[in-house]
Design a protein around this motif. Structure first.
Motif, mmCIF file in Angstrom:
data_model
loop_
_atom_site.group_PDB
_atom_site.id
_atom_site.type_symbol
_atom_site.label_atom_id
_atom_site.label_comp_id
_atom_site.label_asym_id
_atom_site.label_seq_id
_atom_site.Cartn_x
_atom_site.Cartn_y
_atom_site.Cartn_z
ATOM 1 N N LEU A 199 0.822 -1.148 -0.253
ATOM 2 C CA LEU A 199 0.126 -0.053 -0.112
ATOM 3 C C LEU A 199 0.744 1.127 -0.280
ATOM 4 O O LEU A 199 0.570 2.194 -0.751
ATOM 5 N N LEU A 200 1.992 0.996 0.922
ATOM 6 C CA LEU A 200 2.839 2.405 0.932
ATOM 7 C C LEU A 200 3.464 2.506 -0.580
ATOM 8 O O LEU A 200 3.532 3.919 -0.992
ATOM 9 N N ALA A 201 3.747 1.717 -1.241
ATOM 10 C CA ALA A 201 4.382 1.526 -2.695
ATOM 11 C C ALA A 201 3.478 2.205 -3.461
ATOM 12 O O ALA A 201 3.733 3.174 -4.262
ATOM 13 N N ASP A 230 10.368 -3.784 3.033
ATOM 14 C CA ASP A 230 10.565 -4.926 2.105
ATOM 15 C C ASP A 230 11.423 -4.252 1.115
ATOM 16 O O ASP A 230 11.089 -3.497 0.158
ATOM 17 N N ALA A 231 12.572 -4.331 1.058
ATOM 18 C CA ALA A 231 13.626 -4.074 0.262
ATOM 19 C C ALA A 231 13.523 -4.593 -1.270
ATOM 20 O O ALA A 231 14.236 -3.768 -2.182
ATOM 21 N N SER A 232 12.820 -5.296 -1.566
ATOM 22 C CA SER A 232 12.542 -5.839 -2.977
ATOM 23 C C SER A 232 11.080 -5.555 -3.522
ATOM 24 O O SER A 232 10.740 -6.259 -4.488
ATOM 25 N N GLU A 233 10.356 -4.551 -2.875
ATOM 26 C CA GLU A 233 9.106 -4.055 -3.452
ATOM 27 C C GLU A 233 9.100 -3.667 -4.669
ATOM 28 O O GLU A 233 9.711 -2.618 -5.114
ATOM 29 N N PRO A 234 8.454 -4.419 -5.850
ATOM 30 C CA PRO A 234 8.607 -3.945 -7.343
ATOM 31 C C PRO A 234 8.118 -2.620 -7.853
ATOM 32 O O PRO A 234 8.660 -1.927 -8.542
ATOM 33 N N THR A 235 7.093 -2.320 -6.873
ATOM 34 C CA THR A 235 6.407 -0.998 -7.516
ATOM 35 C C THR A 235 7.314 0.161 -6.956
ATOM 36 O O THR A 235 7.513 1.060 -7.933
ATOM 37 N N VAL A 236 7.664 0.231 -5.780
ATOM 38 C CA VAL A 236 8.837 1.373 -5.575
ATOM 39 C C VAL A 236 10.169 1.229 -6.452
ATOM 40 O O VAL A 236 10.725 2.354 -7.063
ATOM 41 N N LEU A 237 10.661 0.143 -6.710
ATOM 42 C CA LEU A 237 11.842 -0.128 -7.545
ATOM 43 C C LEU A 237 11.498 0.363 -8.990
ATOM 44 O O LEU A 237 12.106 0.989 -9.712
ATOM 45 N N ARG A 259 15.822 -5.154 -10.723
ATOM 46 C CA ARG A 259 15.258 -5.897 -9.235
ATOM 47 C C ARG A 259 13.731 -5.819 -8.877
ATOM 48 O O ARG A 259 13.615 -6.698 -8.432
ATOM 49 N N ALA A 260 13.273 -4.837 -9.719
ATOM 50 C CA ALA A 260 11.778 -4.774 -9.875
ATOM 51 C C ALA A 260 11.084 -6.247 -10.426
ATOM 52 O O ALA A 260 9.947 -6.715 -10.165
ATOM 53 N N ILE A 261 11.852 -6.372 -11.506
ATOM 54 C CA ILE A 261 11.240 -7.579 -12.326
ATOM 55 C C ILE A 261 11.330 -8.584 -11.697
ATOM 56 O O ILE A 261 10.590 -9.523 -11.654
#
Length: 414
Positions: A199-201, A230-237, A259-261
């Motif tokens: 949700l934050l992303a 979450d260091a691997s959150e795809p939306t933020v990346l 990293r997002a993919i």
């Protein structure tokens, strides 16, 4: 909802019947118990047994088989046994068969009230109402996203603590170009559900696009909080990749998108990021991964942007320039957004699916678009006094291999 409550009533009927059924048998059970107690001869039988055993003890004493002390001991034991048997036979007075009848309707009422209150607290009545609203709008010949938003806003006023109403309103606001309302809905959802990384992303992403693809302090704060959880959150990346690409940090964009993919479950979004990686590699002079990058992704617009000579020298060369494609009616969010700098003008560019702000709004949805180009001195998403702009309406969306459509920046926001 009426059918739901009817179903609940039908389910309660067997339970209520189980409470009422014993009342019909109460009189017969009472009479049977009364007759049993009246004809019970257990006490008389116990007394007869006592007398026989006592007579046997007396005969044994007279024969000399037991002495006086043993006789008294055995006699006391017999009397104690008789008293215990008699005590167990004592019964409370039999109550009338009508006793307790008033408790049954009270229990029945309590059962109904408790069931209704439990459902109000634990049930999904609100979600059923939301489903009914969606179905009603979809079946309405004049149904539209605006109508659905209006109906859902009514539900939000009635059930503000239901997270599902806000999760339904958020994408509707976003896709209809109501960025501020989308942010409000998502913030309300976060208040209810908690500050989960996903949700934050999404909140960081929508605020990033509303701010004109700028990494504001607010967006950066949300990005940091998301990555901390979450260091691997795809939306933020993916967001960080877009921001890096816009400022020309292509290798950084590639790293973020890779990293997002790795954490994505949506093949369509992953393909879009792969296209972005190929373009970034081309800008770096590298061979694109998986072969040459395609010139465009889906139907698009080949545009040429230039500044009118009369406005030259008003801003620095690094002033951002936003090129935005919108639907002709202005009902959708921006269909494509690209960022240049004033020093790059005149410039040719292709707007297509790679520049979409979200999968729900892209140039593939329209046949014609309106191009708006704005030089933003303050880098703000909304026009500010002193910004320069130009626009062109009725631009065909399709093949991008032909001559570009020219948009001239020739006006100033007052």
């Amino acid at each position: 909802m009426t059918l739901l409550w009817i179903a609940f009533a039908l389910l309660l009927l067997p339970a209520l019947w189980l409470l009422v059924a014993p009342l019909k048998r109460a009189r017969a059970v009472h009479d049977a118990q009364r007759d049993h107690e009246a004809n019970d001869r257990t006490a008389e039988q116990n007394v007869a047994v006592f007398r026989r055993r006592l007579a046997s003890l007396e005969e044994a004493r007279e024969r000399g088989d037991i002495d006086a002390a043993r006789f008294e001991e055995d006699r006391l034991e017999l009397e104690r046994s008789l008293l215990e048997d008699t005590e167990r036979l004592k019964r409370a007075p039999l109550k009338p068969s009508a006793s307790g009848r008033l408790a049954v309707p009270v229990v029945m009422l309590a059962l109904v009230v408790a069931s209704a209150l439990w459902y109000q607290h634990e049930g999904a009545e609100g979600d059923l109402a939301l489903m009914g609203v969606r179905q009603a709008v979809m079946s309405d010949p004049q149904g539209s996203p605006e109508m659905l938003i209006e109906r859902l806003e009514e539900q939000a006023a009635r059930q503000p603590e239901n997270p599902n109403v806000w999760s339904m309103l958020f994408p509707l606001y976003r896709d209809s170009g109501q960025g501020d309302r989308a942010i409000d809905a998502l913030e309300r959802l976060i208040e209810i559900e908690g500050r989960h990384p996903q949700l934050l992303a999404q909140l960081a992403q929508i605020e990033f696009f509303v701010a004109g693809r700028r990494l504001t302090e607010r967006v950066q704060s949300l990005v940091d909080e998301t990555l901390e959880k979450d260091a691997s959150e795809p939306t933020v990346l993916g967001l960080l990749g877009i921001e890096a690409f816009d400022r020309g940090a292509y290798q950084e964009a590639i790293d973020h998108w890779r990293r997002a993919i790795a954490g994505m479950n949506d093949p369509g979004s992953a393909d879009a990021l792969r296209q972005g990686i190929q373009i970034a590699q081309q800008r770096l002079g590298q061979a694109p991964e998986g072969g040459a990058a395609t010139a465009s992704q889906g139907p698009g617009i080949h545009a040429r942007v230039r500044l009118d000579e009369a406005l030259a020298g008003r801003h620095d060369a690094d002033t951002p320039v936003f090129v935005v494609a919108r639907d002709m009616a202005g009902e959708l969010p921006p269909l494509a957004v690209a960022r240049l700098t004033l020093g790059e003008l005149p410039a040719d560019l292709v707007l297509d699916g790679r520049h979409a702000m979200s999968p729900q709004a892209s140039l593939a949805q329209v046949e014609q678009a309106r191009l708006v180009v704005r030089v933003s001195a303050g880098g703000q998403a909304e026009p500010q006094p002193g910004d320069m702009f130009g626009q062109r309406a009725g631009v065909a969306v399709g093949e991008t291999a032909g001559e570009p459509v020219e948009v001239v920046i020739d006006s100033v926001v007052e």
